[in-house]
Design a protein around this motif. Sequence first.
Motif, short mmCIF file in Angstrom:
data_model
loop_
_atom_site.label_atom_id
_atom_site.label_comp_id
_atom_site.label_asym_id
_atom_site.label_seq_id
_atom_site.Cartn_x
_atom_site.Cartn_y
_atom_site.Cartn_z
N TYR A 117 13.39 -0.02 6.63
CA TYR A 117 13.70 -0.49 5.43
C TYR A 117 15.04 -0.14 4.59
CZ TYR A 117 9.06 -2.49 5.00
OH TYR A 117 7.89 -3.08 5.47
N GLY A 118 15.90 -1.09 4.08
CA GLY A 118 17.01 -0.45 3.55
C GLY A 118 18.00 -0.52 4.41
N GLU A 119 18.03 -0.46 5.86
CA GLU A 119 18.90 -0.71 6.80
C GLU A 119 19.54 -1.90 7.10
OE1 GLU A 119 19.78 1.90 8.65
OE2 GLU A 119 18.32 3.25 8.91
N THR A 120 20.87 -1.93 7.34
CA THR A 120 21.59 -3.19 7.66
C THR A 120 21.58 -3.44 8.86
OG1 THR A 120 23.07 -2.67 5.65
CG2 THR A 120 23.85 -4.19 7.29
N VAL A 121 21.41 -4.69 9.54
CA VAL A 121 20.91 -5.06 10.88
C VAL A 121 21.84 -6.46 11.06
CG1 VAL A 121 18.81 -3.79 11.17
CG2 VAL A 121 19.04 -6.38 10.41
N GLU A 122 21.99 -6.61 12.32
CA GLU A 122 23.00 -8.00 12.68
C GLU A 122 21.56 -8.56 13.76
OE1 GLU A 122 27.23 -7.77 12.44
OE2 GLU A 122 26.64 -6.42 13.97
N VAL A 123 21.30 -9.90 13.41
CA VAL A 123 20.35 -10.43 14.10
C VAL A 123 20.99 -11.66 15.04
CG1 VAL A 123 18.15 -11.80 14.21
CG2 VAL A 123 18.71 -10.10 12.43
N GLU A 124 21.03 -11.44 16.35
CA GLU A 124 21.71 -12.37 17.03
C GLU A 124 20.55 -13.34 17.59
OE1 GLU A 124 22.79 -10.00 20.34
OE2 GLU A 124 24.67 -9.23 19.47
N PHE A 125 20.86 -14.70 17.38
CA PHE A 125 19.99 -15.78 17.71
C PHE A 125 20.23 -16.09 19.21
CE2 PHE A 125 19.48 -15.82 13.38
CZ PHE A 125 18.41 -16.35 13.16
N ILE A 126 19.22 -16.07 20.16
CA ILE A 126 19.52 -16.20 21.66
C ILE A 126 18.76 -17.24 22.12
CG2 ILE A 126 19.23 -15.30 23.82
CD1 ILE A 126 20.97 -13.49 22.04
N GLY A 127 17.77 -17.80 21.65
CA GLY A 127 17.21 -19.23 22.05
C GLY A 127 16.03 -19.48 21.10
N PHE A 128 15.84 -21.10 21.10
CA PHE A 128 15.25 -21.65 19.85
C PHE A 128 13.81 -21.72 20.72
CE2 PHE A 128 13.17 -25.56 18.27
CZ PHE A 128 13.16 -25.25 17.00
N LEU A 129 12.78 -21.63 20.22
CA LEU A 129 11.43 -21.48 21.08
C LEU A 129 10.68 -22.72 20.50
CD1 LEU A 129 10.34 -17.82 20.86
CD2 LEU A 129 12.19 -19.02 22.48
#
Length: 307
Positions: free
Chosen positions: A264-276
Motif C-alpha cells: 500500500y502506498g507504493e507506486t507501480v507500473e502495470v503492463e497489459f500483456i493479454g486480454f482474457l
Amino acid sequence: MQVVFGSPQPVFPPCALALGNFDGVHRGHQVVLNAALDWASRHDIAPAVAVFDPHPRRYFQPDAPPFRLMDDRQQTDALEAMGFARIHVIPFDTSVAEMMPREFAETVLCGWANVSHVFVGADFAFGKNRSGDVPILTGIGEQLGFGVTGLGLEAADNEKISSSRIRACLADGDVTNAAALLGRPWTVRGEIETGEQRGRTIGFPTANIALGDYCRPKFGVYAIRVRLNGERLPGVANVGLRPTVGGAVERLEVHLFDFARDIYGETVEVEFIGFLRPEQKFNGLDELKAQIAQDAATARAVLAGPG
C-alpha cells in the motif's frame, strides 16, 4: 532530465527541438524524436523536446472522457531514455492558444526554447484555430533563422501510427497490437490504494489503482506484469466497475501471483500483456472466486509465453 516550464531564465543555448504532444512516445513519434536526436548529434547541438501541458485536447474539451496513454512521469522517463536531456513544457493556456503562428514561433520556439532546427510530424498544426502548418512554419523559420523538418509518422499495415489508433486498439481490448504500435506494452502507472479488501476474503487479494486521466481499455480481465522497485511480477487484473459487488467507480484491480507483501502506498507500473475476457457479473462471490481462479490459470499460461 531537466524539465523547463514556460519561459526559462536565463535562455538556453540553441537546440534541435522535437515539438508535439508525444502522448505515448510511440513508434510514430519516435520517427520525429530520433530525427531531432540525429540532427543534434551531427551538428554538436543540444537535443530537446517541447510538449504542451495540459494536452490541447483537454484544454479545448475539458469534459472529454479520459484519453491519455501515459502520465507526465512516464513521458519524461521515455524521452530521457531516448537521449533527451531537456524538455520544455509549454503551458497551454488562453495566451498560448490565442497566439498566431508567427507569435508562437517568436515567443515559444525562439524565445523560450531557442531553436536552431524544429522537427514535427507532417500533419502538425499550431497557432490560433490551428492556422499554422508545416509549410507556414517553414516560411516563418526562414525569416527568423531556424530550420524546419516535417516527417511522416511510421506506418503499420499501410496506416499511420497515431495515439488515436492506439486508443482504438485498447478500446477493443487489443493490447497486443497496441504494444506493437507503441513499441512496448501499454502501461498504467499509479499508487496502490486501500480498497474494500474483499479480495482477501476469497483468497485473491488485489492491489487497487485509480485510472485517473488514462484512456479506458476495454473493461475486462487481462494478463499483466507489474514493475515494482526493480522487480517485474506476474499477475492478473480486472479493469472496470466490478458489477458483481455493485461497484460504481472505474478501477484497475491487480492480483499478483505468489505475492504476500504489503505494498500500500507504493507506486507501480502495470503492463497489459493479454486480454482474457470481458468484464461480467456473477451470481455471488463463490462464482466470482471460481472464475478468478480460472482467469489466474489462463493468465499464467499467457505470461509463460514469449515476452
